[in-house]
Design a protein around this motif. Structure first.
Motif, PDB file in Angstrom:
ATOM      1  N   LEU A  69       0.823  -1.216   0.000  1.00 54.86           N
ATOM      2  CA  LEU A  69       0.000   0.000   0.000  1.00 54.86           C
ATOM      3  C   LEU A  69       0.857   1.265   0.000  1.00 54.86           C
ATOM      4  CD1 LEU A  69      -2.880  -1.071   2.413  1.00 54.86           C
ATOM      5  CD2 LEU A  69      -3.007  -0.695  -0.063  1.00 54.86           C
ATOM      6  N   LEU A  70       1.974   1.233   0.719  1.00 52.15           N
ATOM      7  CA  LEU A  70       2.882   2.385   0.701  1.00 52.15           C
ATOM      8  C   LEU A  70       3.456   2.605  -0.698  1.00 52.15           C
ATOM      9  CD1 LEU A  70       4.806   2.028   4.084  1.00 52.15           C
ATOM     10  CD2 LEU A  70       3.288   3.898   3.393  1.00 52.15           C
ATOM     11  N   MET A  71       3.770   1.519  -1.382  1.00 48.15           N
ATOM     12  CA  MET A  71       4.281   1.655  -2.752  1.00 48.15           C
ATOM     13  C   MET A  71       3.230   2.245  -3.673  1.00 48.15           C
ATOM     14  SD  MET A  71       6.560  -1.729  -3.310  1.00 48.15           S
ATOM     15  CE  MET A  71       8.207  -1.821  -2.630  1.00 48.15           C
ATOM     16  N   ILE A  72       1.999   1.775  -3.523  1.00 49.34           N
ATOM     17  CA  ILE A  72       0.922   2.320  -4.350  1.00 49.34           C
ATOM     18  C   ILE A  72       0.701   3.795  -4.029  1.00 49.34           C
ATOM     19  CG2 ILE A  72      -1.567   2.197  -4.781  1.00 49.34           C
ATOM     20  CD1 ILE A  72      -1.272  -0.875  -4.400  1.00 49.34           C
ATOM     21  N   ALA A  73       0.730   4.149  -2.749  1.00 48.73           N
ATOM     22  CA  ALA A  73       0.566   5.561  -2.363  1.00 48.73           C
ATOM     23  C   ALA A  73       1.724   6.406  -2.890  1.00 48.73           C
ATOM     24  CB  ALA A  73       0.467   5.673  -0.841  1.00 48.73           C
ATOM     25  N   THR A  74       2.910   5.835  -2.914  1.00 48.46           N
ATOM     26  CA  THR A  74       4.082   6.574  -3.389  1.00 48.46           C
ATOM     27  C   THR A  74       3.970   6.890  -4.874  1.00 48.46           C
ATOM     28  OG1 THR A  74       5.436   5.571  -1.669  1.00 48.46           O
ATOM     29  CG2 THR A  74       6.610   6.545  -3.517  1.00 48.46           C
ATOM     30  N   THR A  75       3.262   6.052  -5.631  1.00 45.15           N
ATOM     31  CA  THR A  75       3.105   6.339  -7.063  1.00 45.15           C
ATOM     32  C   THR A  75       2.397   7.666  -7.299  1.00 45.15           C
ATOM     33  OG1 THR A  75       0.993   5.156  -7.287  1.00 45.15           O
ATOM     34  CG2 THR A  75       3.015   3.878  -7.651  1.00 45.15           C
ATOM     35  N   ARG A  76       1.638   8.131  -6.314  1.00 44.84           N
ATOM     36  CA  ARG A  76       0.919   9.398  -6.459  1.00 44.84           C
ATOM     37  C   ARG A  76       1.792  10.616  -6.185  1.00 44.84           C
ATOM     38  NH1 ARG A  76      -2.888   9.209  -9.498  1.00 44.84           N
ATOM     39  NH2 ARG A  76      -3.936  10.893  -8.443  1.00 44.84           N
ATOM     40  N   VAL A  77       2.973  10.415  -5.589  1.00 46.83           N
ATOM     41  CA  VAL A  77       3.821  11.562  -5.232  1.00 46.83           C
ATOM     42  C   VAL A  77       5.197  11.515  -5.900  1.00 46.83           C
ATOM     43  CG1 VAL A  77       2.652  11.997  -3.040  1.00 46.83           C
ATOM     44  CG2 VAL A  77       4.606  10.440  -3.100  1.00 46.83           C
ATOM     45  N   THR A  78       5.357  10.674  -6.917  1.00 52.26           N
ATOM     46  CA  THR A  78       6.667  10.598  -7.572  1.00 52.26           C
ATOM     47  C   THR A  78       6.982  11.848  -8.389  1.00 52.26           C
ATOM     48  OG1 THR A  78       5.675   9.341  -9.384  1.00 52.26           O
ATOM     49  CG2 THR A  78       6.809   8.084  -7.662  1.00 52.26           C
ATOM     50  N   ARG A  79       6.042  12.754  -8.512  1.00 51.67           N
ATOM     51  CA  ARG A  79       6.336  14.013  -9.216  1.00 51.67           C
ATOM     52  C   ARG A  79       7.259  14.905  -8.383  1.00 51.67           C
ATOM     53  NH1 ARG A  79       0.489  16.915  -8.814  1.00 51.67           N
ATOM     54  NH2 ARG A  79      -0.182  14.780  -8.716  1.00 51.67           N
ATOM     55  N   TYR A  80       7.310  14.662  -7.087  1.00 56.13           N
ATOM     56  CA  TYR A  80       8.162  15.438  -6.184  1.00 56.13           C
ATOM     57  C   TYR A  80       9.456  14.668  -5.903  1.00 56.13           C
ATOM     58  CZ  TYR A  80       3.539  17.408  -5.358  1.00 56.13           C
ATOM     59  OH  TYR A  80       2.295  17.951  -5.526  1.00 56.13           O
ATOM     60  N   ARG A  81      10.508  15.393  -5.630  1.00 56.73           N
ATOM     61  CA  ARG A  81      11.798  14.750  -5.333  1.00 56.73           C
ATOM     62  C   ARG A  81      11.670  13.851  -4.099  1.00 56.73           C
ATOM     63  NH1 ARG A  81      15.126  12.673  -7.999  1.00 56.73           N
ATOM     64  NH2 ARG A  81      14.436  14.228  -9.428  1.00 56.73           N
ATOM     65  N   TRP A  82      10.935  14.276  -3.076  1.00 60.14           N
ATOM     66  CA  TRP A  82      10.798  13.457  -1.882  1.00 60.14           C
ATOM     67  C   TRP A  82      10.025  12.175  -2.177  1.00 60.14           C
ATOM     68  CZ3 TRP A  82       5.916  12.420  -0.097  1.00 60.14           C
ATOM     69  CH2 TRP A  82       4.892  13.293  -0.479  1.00 60.14           C
ATOM     70  N   GLY A  83       9.175  12.173  -3.172  1.00 60.96           N
ATOM     71  CA  GLY A  83       8.466  10.965  -3.565  1.00 60.96           C
ATOM     72  C   GLY A  83       9.409   9.938  -4.169  1.00 60.96           C
ATOM     73  N   ILE A  84      10.364  10.426  -4.962  1.00 61.79           N
ATOM     74  CA  ILE A  84      11.384   9.532  -5.539  1.00 61.79           C
ATOM     75  C   ILE A  84      12.242   8.961  -4.414  1.00 61.79           C
ATOM     76  CG2 ILE A  84      13.416   9.436  -7.035  1.00 61.79           C
ATOM     77  CD1 ILE A  84      10.806   9.653  -8.609  1.00 61.79           C
ATOM     78  N   VAL A  85      12.615   9.800  -3.456  1.00 64.07           N
ATOM     79  CA  VAL A  85      13.422   9.337  -2.313  1.00 64.07           C
ATOM     80  C   VAL A  85      12.636   8.322  -1.487  1.00 64.07           C
ATOM     81  CG1 VAL A  85      14.538  10.081  -0.175  1.00 64.07           C
ATOM     82  CG2 VAL A  85      14.811  11.431  -2.258  1.00 64.07           C
ATOM     83  N   LEU A  86      11.345   8.546  -1.305  1.00 65.09           N
ATOM     84  CA  LEU A  86      10.514   7.583  -0.592  1.00 65.09           C
ATOM     85  C   LEU A  86      10.497   6.241  -1.323  1.00 65.09           C
ATOM     86  CD1 LEU A  86       8.570   6.881   1.707  1.00 65.09           C
ATOM     87  CD2 LEU A  86       6.732   7.902   0.338  1.00 65.09           C
ATOM     88  N   GLY A  87      10.476   6.280  -2.631  1.00 67.58           N
ATOM     89  CA  GLY A  87      10.561   5.056  -3.419  1.00 67.58           C
ATOM     90  C   GLY A  87      11.860   4.312  -3.161  1.00 67.58           C
ATOM     91  N   TRP A  88      12.964   5.062  -3.046  1.00 71.82           N
ATOM     92  CA  TRP A  88      14.253   4.436  -2.714  1.00 71.82           C
ATOM     93  C   TRP A  88      14.211   3.823  -1.315  1.00 71.82           C
ATOM     94  CZ3 TRP A  88      17.632   2.762  -5.897  1.00 71.82           C
ATOM     95  CH2 TRP A  88      17.880   3.410  -7.105  1.00 71.82           C
ATOM     96  N   ALA A  89      13.571   4.488  -0.374  1.00 72.29           N
ATOM     97  CA  ALA A  89      13.454   3.934   0.982  1.00 72.29           C
ATOM     98  C   ALA A  89      12.668   2.629   0.961  1.00 72.29           C
ATOM     99  CB  ALA A  89      12.798   4.955   1.909  1.00 72.29           C
ATOM    100  N   LEU A  90      11.641   2.561   0.136  1.00 70.74           N
ATOM    101  CA  LEU A  90      10.870   1.329   0.028  1.00 70.74           C
ATOM    102  C   LEU A  90      11.687   0.212  -0.611  1.00 70.74           C
ATOM    103  CD1 LEU A  90       7.422   2.855  -0.928  1.00 70.74           C
ATOM    104  CD2 LEU A  90       8.029   1.715   1.214  1.00 70.74           C
ATOM    105  N   GLN A  91      12.608   0.580  -1.511  1.00 68.22           N
ATOM    106  CA  GLN A  91      13.521  -0.425  -2.071  1.00 68.22           C
ATOM    107  C   GLN A  91      14.376  -1.018  -0.951  1.00 68.22           C
ATOM    108  OE1 GLN A  91      13.104  -1.303  -5.301  1.00 68.22           O
ATOM    109  NE2 GLN A  91      11.567   0.307  -5.267  1.00 68.22           N
ATOM    110  N   LEU A  92      14.797  -0.171  -0.031  1.00 71.04           N
ATOM    111  CA  LEU A  92      15.596  -0.629   1.106  1.00 71.04           C
ATOM    112  C   LEU A  92      14.780  -1.549   2.013  1.00 71.04           C
ATOM    113  CD1 LEU A  92      18.271  -0.474   2.670  1.00 71.04           C
ATOM    114  CD2 LEU A  92      17.369   1.550   3.812  1.00 71.04           C
ATOM    115  N   VAL A  93      13.509  -1.239   2.213  1.00 67.33           N
ATOM    116  CA  VAL A  93      12.644  -2.080   3.039  1.00 67.33           C
ATOM    117  C   VAL A  93      12.537  -3.485   2.438  1.00 67.33           C
ATOM    118  CG1 VAL A  93      10.252  -2.416   3.813  1.00 67.33           C
ATOM    119  CG2 VAL A  93      11.331  -0.173   4.020  1.00 67.33           C
ATOM    120  N   VAL A  94      12.390  -3.565   1.120  1.00 68.38           N
ATOM    121  CA  VAL A  94      12.320  -4.875   0.465  1.00 68.38           C
ATOM    122  C   VAL A  94      13.642  -5.617   0.655  1.00 68.38           C
ATOM    123  CG1 VAL A  94      12.057  -6.060  -1.753  1.00 68.38           C
ATOM    124  CG2 VAL A  94      10.571  -4.136  -1.187  1.00 68.38           C
TER     125      VAL A  94
END
Length: 138
Positions: A69-94
């Motif tokens: 669900l966090l990954m799906i929610a992150t898809t809505r904010v990837t337009r912002y730099r912090w959204g891309i960084v959040l995506g990287w954090a989720l990569q670390l969680v995996v």
């Protein structure tokens, strides 16, 4: 004269969609597909009872669902730099999930490389397209 919709019958005008860059589009695609894998990874953690004995196995499903669900929610904010960084954090969680199920390391590497390519090459394409648009205004 007022603007009308596509049929011209007094309908409100169609809303123009926001232009999305390559970085945003590609990162969204990778995170969307990875959300399915994150949920399935939670099912694997549950099925293998990979959590410590003091933690009930169903927490594997809950954790997989939350990460998905966090990954799906992150898809809505990837337009912002912090959204891309959040995506990287989720990569670390995996990747951290590999401590429970070592096979998740393969998943983390494959999707991490795809996300890295999406964000790095997508940003380069966006810069190139912006440069071309500035050179050839229409």
């Amino acid at each position: 004269m007022s603007e009308t919709g596509p049929s011209g019958a007094g309908e409100p005008p169609l809303k123009q969609r926001r232009a999305r860059g390559a970085e945003e589009s590609l990162a969204t695609i990778v995170l969307g597909f990875e959300s399915i894998i994150a949920f399935l990874g939670g099912l694997v953690v549950y099925g293998l009872k990979a959590l410590p004995a003091s933690i009930p196995p169903w927490w594997g499903i809950v954790t997989g669902a939350v990460v998905a669900l966090l990954m799906i929610a992150t898809t809505r904010v990837t337009r912002y730099r912090w959204g891309i960084v959040l995506g990287w954090a989720l990569q670390l969680v995996v990747l951290l999930g590999a401590f429970l199920v070592p096979a998740l390391a393969i998943v983390a590497v494959v999707f991490g490389v795809m996300y890295g390519y999406a964000t790095i090459k997508g940003a380069a394409l966006d810069r190139r397209n912006a440069r071309l648009a500035a050179d050839h205004p229409e």
